[in-house]
Design an enzyme around this catalytic site. Structure first.
Site, mmCIF file in Angstrom:
data_model
loop_
_atom_site.group_PDB
_atom_site.id
_atom_site.type_symbol
_atom_site.label_atom_id
_atom_site.label_comp_id
_atom_site.label_asym_id
_atom_site.label_seq_id
_atom_site.Cartn_x
_atom_site.Cartn_y
_atom_site.Cartn_z
ATOM 1 N N SER A 95 -58.519 48.804 33.022
ATOM 2 C CA SER A 95 -59.338 48.010 32.041
ATOM 3 C C SER A 95 -58.156 46.925 31.770
ATOM 4 O O SER A 95 -57.478 47.321 30.821
ATOM 5 C CB SER A 95 -59.671 48.472 30.763
ATOM 6 N N LYS A 170 -66.179 45.492 30.071
ATOM 7 C CA LYS A 170 -65.624 46.247 29.724
ATOM 8 C C LYS A 170 -65.076 46.136 28.262
ATOM 9 O O LYS A 170 -65.291 46.793 27.234
ATOM 10 C CB LYS A 170 -64.528 46.837 30.402
ATOM 11 N N LYS A 238 -55.181 47.947 23.232
ATOM 12 C CA LYS A 238 -54.739 46.920 24.289
ATOM 13 C C LYS A 238 -56.131 46.333 24.599
ATOM 14 O O LYS A 238 -56.272 45.081 24.705
ATOM 15 C CB LYS A 238 -54.369 47.841 25.561
#
Length: 296
Positions: A95, A170, A238
């Site tokens: 990701s 995502k 993140k």
């Protein structure tokens, strides 16, 4: 039987690679740290570098934590790019940044190879159960070639669009997950402080319109106080950084995403960056000076 490379054998990558191996495919692997015994005993070939993996495999899967890690795997000295030859395919299931993904794809395409960004949702549980949701960006022909392999690792597999679109999906997923964790945390905390049994409140809510996988899985974690990952808070931080930086570049305001990130930041400040992301509720509990499960 296909010759497959897999780079990154952590909490997620190891079971994903295991499913490919269990289906009879030949694996060439590389990772930081030791390769899991189950893979080597199953016949996986341990390679010294990404270049070595790419030379031996026709399709190379990558599953590492962040954008700089993918760039290093691909383009550092001894990286995947050095071992690619025309006609091979790189599949990044990490990701990472949608913007960087488009650049990585372009550089791989210039070597005569296809590139798919295919981030996943479902966490460690989904990786082990081969029930991951896989969001794919890239050319349709490459997607159709790799789809039978995706089906060994996941259940809900969608070609969203071109390179970068998988990563954008995502990012959207992680916004929804973070905000839903926050909502479930607020609801169960309020119920517990009001004197209701949070476990029974959760059970009741699961029969109504408020039901979700987050309420089912992470609500149970909150009630039972089981915050071992799972999916670490630092990784969700993140992902929300990617969401917020992308939003800034597009001129989009994401106020509740920013709030969720601050709650994760509070958890990290209290030593919780390695907690499961359901541990966000602990930041809410600190502000309330009350813990779910505590007697009001």
């Amino acid at each position: 039987m296909s010759k497959l490379g897999f780079i990154g054998l952590g909490i997620m990558g190891a079971p994903m690679a295991g499913h490919l191996q269990a289906a009879g495919h030949q694996l060439f692997v590389n990772t930081v740290g030791p390769v899991p015994d189950a893979l080597t005993k199953g016949g996986a070939t341990v390679c010294a570098s990404g270049k070595d993996v790419a030379e031996k495999a026709d399709i190379v899967f990558i599953m590492v934590p962040d954008t700089p890690d993918v760039e290093k795997v691909l383009f550092a000295k001894g990286g995947v790019a050095e071992g690619l030859s025309a006609g091979k395919t790189v599949v990044d299931m990490s990701s990472i940044s949608p913007v960087a993904t488009k650049d990585f794809a372009k550089r791989v395409n210039e070597l005569g190879c296809d590139y798919l960004d295919a981030p996943v949702s479902g966490g460690e549980v989904g990786a082990k159960a081969a029930s991951l949701t896989i969001m794919v960006g890239g050319p349709e022909k490459a997607f159709e070639t790799v789809k039978p392999l995706f089906e060994l690792m996941g259940k809900n597999i969608t070609l969203v669009g071109g390179n970068g679109d998988g990563q954008t999906t995502k990012v959207a997923n992680q916004i929804i997950v973070a905000l839903t964790i926050e909502a479930v945390g607020e609801a169960l905390l309020l119920a517990a402080k009001a004197g209701a049994d949070p476990a029974k409140v959760r059970q009741a809510l699961m029969g109504g319109f408020a039901n979700s996988r987050i309420l089912e899985v992470h609500g149970e974690r909150m009630v039972k106080r089981t915050f071992d990952p799972g999916f670490r808070i630092e990784l969700h931080q993140k992902d929300l950084n990617l969401a917020l930086s992308t939003a800034r570049s597009l001129g989009v305001a994401l106020p509740n995403t920013a709030t969720a990130q601050e709650l994760f930041n509070a958890c990290a400040a209290h030593g919780g960056k390695a907690w499961d992301h359901s541990g966000m509720v602990r930041a809410l509990e600190l502000m309330a000076n009350f813990e779910i499960g505590q007697k009001a």
